[in-house]
Design a protein around this motif. Structure first.
Motif, PDB file in Angstrom:
ATOM      1  N   ASP A 276      11.492  10.320  -8.129  1.00  0.00           N
ATOM      2  CA  ASP A 276      12.924  10.203  -8.230  1.00  0.00           C
ATOM      3  C   ASP A 276      13.543  11.649  -7.709  1.00  0.00           C
ATOM      4  O   ASP A 276      12.896  12.754  -8.010  1.00  0.00           O
ATOM      5  N   ARG A 277      14.502  11.579  -6.812  1.00  0.00           N
ATOM      6  CA  ARG A 277      15.157  12.853  -6.185  1.00  0.00           C
ATOM      7  C   ARG A 277      16.500  12.909  -6.729  1.00  0.00           C
ATOM      8  O   ARG A 277      17.509  12.349  -6.515  1.00  0.00           O
ATOM      9  N   SER A 278      16.479  13.650  -7.696  1.00  0.00           N
ATOM     10  CA  SER A 278      17.732  13.994  -8.397  1.00  0.00           C
ATOM     11  C   SER A 278      18.559  12.760  -8.848  1.00  0.00           C
ATOM     12  O   SER A 278      19.747  12.579  -8.542  1.00  0.00           O
ATOM     13  N   ALA A 279      18.002  11.693  -9.553  1.00  0.00           N
ATOM     14  CA  ALA A 279      18.476  10.495  -9.960  1.00  0.00           C
ATOM     15  C   ALA A 279      18.662   9.545  -8.713  1.00  0.00           C
ATOM     16  O   ALA A 279      19.224   8.582  -8.908  1.00  0.00           O
ATOM     17  N   SER A 280      18.195  10.002  -7.441  1.00  0.00           N
ATOM     18  CA  SER A 280      18.098   8.801  -6.441  1.00  0.00           C
ATOM     19  C   SER A 280      16.868   8.630  -5.816  1.00  0.00           C
ATOM     20  O   SER A 280      15.990   9.339  -6.043  1.00  0.00           O
ATOM     21  N   SER A 281      16.488   7.335  -5.525  1.00  0.00           N
ATOM     22  CA  SER A 281      15.122   7.180  -4.953  1.00  0.00           C
ATOM     23  C   SER A 281      14.815   7.950  -3.943  1.00  0.00           C
ATOM     24  O   SER A 281      15.437   8.442  -2.682  1.00  0.00           O
ATOM     25  N   GLY A 282      13.461   8.237  -3.890  1.00  0.00           N
ATOM     26  CA  GLY A 282      12.746   9.152  -3.018  1.00  0.00           C
ATOM     27  C   GLY A 282      12.020   8.290  -2.207  1.00  0.00           C
ATOM     28  O   GLY A 282      11.436   7.125  -2.754  1.00  0.00           O
ATOM     29  N   GLY A 283      11.215   8.862  -0.989  1.00  0.00           N
ATOM     30  CA  GLY A 283      10.294   8.159  -0.265  1.00  0.00           C
ATOM     31  C   GLY A 283       9.015   8.532  -0.545  1.00  0.00           C
ATOM     32  O   GLY A 283       8.677   9.773  -1.189  1.00  0.00           O
ATOM     33  N   ILE A 284       8.091   7.792  -0.198  1.00  0.00           N
ATOM     34  CA  ILE A 284       6.673   8.055  -0.049  1.00  0.00           C
ATOM     35  C   ILE A 284       6.354   9.133   1.068  1.00  0.00           C
ATOM     36  O   ILE A 284       6.762   8.835   1.956  1.00  0.00           O
ATOM     37  N   PRO A 285       5.781  10.287   0.695  1.00  0.00           N
ATOM     38  CA  PRO A 285       5.235  11.004   1.870  1.00  0.00           C
ATOM     39  C   PRO A 285       4.445  10.329   2.909  1.00  0.00           C
ATOM     40  O   PRO A 285       3.581   9.527   2.590  1.00  0.00           O
ATOM     41  N   GLN A 286       4.498  10.487   4.222  1.00  0.00           N
ATOM     42  CA  GLN A 286       4.074   9.848   5.236  1.00  0.00           C
ATOM     43  C   GLN A 286       2.713  10.375   5.488  1.00  0.00           C
ATOM     44  O   GLN A 286       2.328  11.597   5.101  1.00  0.00           O
ATOM     45  N   ALA A 287       1.565   9.635   5.680  1.00  0.00           N
ATOM     46  CA  ALA A 287       0.350   9.871   6.025  1.00  0.00           C
ATOM     47  C   ALA A 287       0.336  11.053   7.018  1.00  0.00           C
ATOM     48  O   ALA A 287       1.183  11.226   7.805  1.00  0.00           O
ATOM     49  N   GLY A 288      -0.605  11.852   6.922  1.00  0.00           N
ATOM     50  CA  GLY A 288      -0.547  13.126   7.862  1.00  0.00           C
ATOM     51  C   GLY A 288       0.045  14.087   7.630  1.00  0.00           C
ATOM     52  O   GLY A 288       0.337  15.205   8.322  1.00  0.00           O
ATOM     53  N   HIS A 289       1.017  14.252   6.407  1.00  0.00           N
ATOM     54  CA  HIS A 289       1.810  15.323   5.988  1.00  0.00           C
ATOM     55  C   HIS A 289       0.980  16.202   5.081  1.00  0.00           C
ATOM     56  O   HIS A 289      -0.099  15.833   4.160  1.00  0.00           O
ATOM     57  N   TRP A 290       1.471  17.636   4.985  1.00  0.00           N
ATOM     58  CA  TRP A 290       0.946  18.509   3.909  1.00  0.00           C
ATOM     59  C   TRP A 290       1.660  17.902   2.659  1.00  0.00           C
ATOM     60  O   TRP A 290       2.833  17.249   2.516  1.00  0.00           O
ATOM     61  N   LEU A 291       0.928  18.235   1.362  1.00  0.00           N
ATOM     62  CA  LEU A 291       1.610  17.960   0.331  1.00  0.00           C
ATOM     63  C   LEU A 291       1.469  18.911  -0.771  1.00  0.00           C
ATOM     64  O   LEU A 291       0.372  19.431  -1.208  1.00  0.00           O
TER      65      LEU A 291
ATOM     66  N   LEU B 223      -2.577  19.938  -0.758  1.00  0.00           N
ATOM     67  CA  LEU B 223      -3.314  18.856  -0.157  1.00  0.00           C
ATOM     68  C   LEU B 223      -2.943  18.661   1.414  1.00  0.00           C
ATOM     69  O   LEU B 223      -1.836  18.960   1.531  1.00  0.00           O
ATOM     70  N   ASN B 224      -4.146  18.933   2.089  1.00  0.00           N
ATOM     71  CA  ASN B 224      -3.934  19.112   3.538  1.00  0.00           C
ATOM     72  C   ASN B 224      -3.556  17.435   3.888  1.00  0.00           C
ATOM     73  O   ASN B 224      -3.714  16.573   3.241  1.00  0.00           O
ATOM     74  N   PRO B 225      -3.432  17.293   5.431  1.00  0.00           N
ATOM     75  CA  PRO B 225      -2.904  15.954   5.799  1.00  0.00           C
ATOM     76  C   PRO B 225      -4.151  14.787   5.732  1.00  0.00           C
ATOM     77  O   PRO B 225      -3.874  13.802   5.726  1.00  0.00           O
ATOM     78  N   ALA B 226      -5.495  15.228   5.398  1.00  0.00           N
ATOM     79  CA  ALA B 226      -6.414  14.328   5.344  1.00  0.00           C
ATOM     80  C   ALA B 226      -6.511  14.077   3.646  1.00  0.00           C
ATOM     81  O   ALA B 226      -7.398  13.206   3.410  1.00  0.00           O
ATOM     82  N   GLY B 227      -5.503  14.407   2.885  1.00  0.00           N
ATOM     83  CA  GLY B 227      -5.860  14.360   1.447  1.00  0.00           C
ATOM     84  C   GLY B 227      -6.600  15.068   0.622  1.00  0.00           C
ATOM     85  O   GLY B 227      -6.662  14.620  -0.598  1.00  0.00           O
TER      86      GLY B 227
END
Length: 141
Positions: A21-36, A116-120
């Motif tokens: 939830d992004r401030s009451a609106s839907s948010g996306g799933i982080p893309q593979a290869g991203h830092w988390l 978490l690094n881009p490899a998860g």
């Protein structure tokens, strides 16, 4: 075996993050290869309030970094949306506690941020309030 574990962790996180939830609106799933960066926060936590602007800035400045909040008190629905607004959070927030999926105990200190690094792979557990500089350093920037 470690690669399989990382794949399962990444898949679990993607499934878990599907309910954000992004401030009451839907948010996306982080893309593979991203830092988390997964940040545990609570409205009653003064150090959490201190670090929210730094987390917002990292989320806005780095397209390859996804910042995700985890409300420590397990708030849901309108209560979660109100807390997100009160805290000035602009990054996504999880609707469930990710500790099990991360293979970690629930934090005993707030704020706590998992990196978490881009490899998860879990590369750092940051405790206490973070600054833009400390977050950049953790990300190697």
């Amino acid at each position: 075996m470690k690669t399989l574990k990382n794949c399962l962790l990444t898949l679990s996180l993607c499934l878990l993050l599907g309910a954000c939830d992004r401030s009451a609106s839907s948010g996306g799933i982080p893309q593979a290869g991203h830092w988390l960066l997964i940040n545990y926060w609570a409205t009653w936590c003064a150090p959490c309030r201190e670090e929210i602007p730094a987390l917002n800035a990292i989320d806005a400045q780095y397209p390859d970094v996804s910042v995700i909040g985890a409300n420590y008190d397990g708030l849901q629905g309108e209560e979660l949306a109100a807390a997100i607004a009160e805290m000035g959070i602009t990054f996504d927030s999880m609707l469930r506690d990710p500790a099990t999926e991360l293979g970690q105990q629930r934090p005993q200190v707030l704020p706590t941020t998992y990196l978490l690094n881009p490899a998860g792979e879990l590369t750092a557990v940051l405790t206490g309030p973070q600054t833009i500089d400390s977050l950049r350093a953790a990300l190697g920037r």
